[in-house]
Design a protein around this motif. Structure first.
Motif, PDB file in Angstrom:
ATOM      1  N   THR A  47       0.878  -1.327   0.242  1.00 59.64           N
ATOM      2  CA  THR A  47      -0.085   0.163   0.168  1.00 59.64           C
ATOM      3  C   THR A  47       0.823   1.254   0.441  1.00 59.64           C
ATOM      4  O   THR A  47       0.255   2.117  -0.478  1.00 59.64           O
ATOM      5  CB  THR A  47      -1.048  -0.612   0.965  1.00 59.64           C
ATOM      6  OG1 THR A  47      -1.946  -1.320   1.191  1.00 59.64           O
ATOM      7  CG2 THR A  47      -1.791   1.374   0.936  1.00 59.64           C
ATOM      8  N   LEU A  96      -4.517  -0.095  -6.432  1.00 57.40           N
ATOM      9  CA  LEU A  96      -4.013   0.451  -5.011  1.00 57.40           C
ATOM     10  C   LEU A  96      -6.163   0.557  -3.928  1.00 57.40           C
ATOM     11  O   LEU A  96      -6.157   0.312  -2.702  1.00 57.40           O
ATOM     12  CB  LEU A  96      -3.557   2.122  -4.915  1.00 57.40           C
ATOM     13  CG  LEU A  96      -3.630   2.719  -3.218  1.00 57.40           C
ATOM     14  CD1 LEU A  96      -2.940   2.016  -2.905  1.00 57.40           C
ATOM     15  CD2 LEU A  96      -3.859   4.171  -3.459  1.00 57.40           C
ATOM     16  N   LEU A  99      -5.775  -3.334  -2.678  1.00 55.71           N
ATOM     17  CA  LEU A  99      -5.771  -3.195  -1.647  1.00 55.71           C
ATOM     18  C   LEU A  99      -6.302  -2.742  -0.709  1.00 55.71           C
ATOM     19  O   LEU A  99      -6.535  -3.696   0.908  1.00 55.71           O
ATOM     20  CB  LEU A  99      -3.814  -2.441  -1.341  1.00 55.71           C
ATOM     21  CG  LEU A  99      -2.781  -3.378  -2.570  1.00 55.71           C
ATOM     22  CD1 LEU A  99      -1.666  -2.080  -2.541  1.00 55.71           C
ATOM     23  CD2 LEU A  99      -2.913  -4.707  -2.272  1.00 55.71           C
ATOM     24  N   PHE A 100      -7.066  -1.278  -0.749  1.00 54.39           N
ATOM     25  CA  PHE A 100      -7.837  -0.938   0.365  1.00 54.39           C
ATOM     26  C   PHE A 100      -9.010  -1.590   0.820  1.00 54.39           C
ATOM     27  O   PHE A 100      -9.090  -2.242   1.882  1.00 54.39           O
ATOM     28  CB  PHE A 100      -7.845   0.545  -0.538  1.00 54.39           C
ATOM     29  CG  PHE A 100      -7.517   1.719   0.068  1.00 54.39           C
ATOM     30  CD1 PHE A 100      -6.087   1.419  -0.034  1.00 54.39           C
ATOM     31  CD2 PHE A 100      -8.023   2.347   1.607  1.00 54.39           C
ATOM     32  CE1 PHE A 100      -5.156   2.518   0.296  1.00 54.39           C
ATOM     33  CE2 PHE A 100      -7.226   3.846   1.322  1.00 54.39           C
ATOM     34  CZ  PHE A 100      -5.596   3.769   0.956  1.00 54.39           C
TER      35      PHE A 100
END
Length: 133
Positions: A47, A96, A99-100
């Motif tokens: 991240t 991203l 990943l969140f």
């Protein structure tokens, strides 16, 4: 840690394949499937790295948009580079976002776009992820 849905992984694979191979494909590489198996420390590292990469890409895109003629005088080369950077941007910003989701953050693509706008210092919405299918 949450399981990332299959449709999100497939969309990430399309953006990745478009960036890497120049054409979208639903073929999901093994590393994308492994996102759901990432440890917490790997997730935190990835991240941070993805945010740094997104900031760097945003800076490069801005430089090309505002000073592109000075940097790359040949218009066709400049436009090709800008297109490549935008493809990488779309892929990295969606990575991203993925990943969140895996970290358990409940966020829509629109809310994530707002977050990323703040993180990269942009004055406008820059991912528009929900409009890119």
């Amino acid at each position: 840690m949450e399981e990332v849905p299959e449709e999100v992984l497939r969309k990430l694979a399309r953006f990745y394949n478009l960036f890497k191979h120049g054409e979208p494909s639903d073929s999901i590489p093994p590393w994308i499937r492994n996102i759901n198996n990432m440890s917490k420390s790997d997730l935190e590292y990835e991240t941070r790295d993805a945010i740094r990469t997104c900031r760097d890409l945003r800076r490069k895109i801005n430089e090309l948009e505002y000073e592109g003629e000075k940097l790359i005088p040949v218009k066709s080369k400049r436009e090709k580079l800008l297109e490549d950077l935008r493809r990488e941007w779309t892929y990295m910003s969606y990575y991203l976002y993925t990943l969140f989701l895996h970290s358990g953050v409940k966020v829509s693509e629109e809310e994530f776009d707002e977050f990323l706008r703040g993180e990269t210092g942009s004055r406008s919405f820059i991912t528009n992820l929900s409009s890119q299918h």
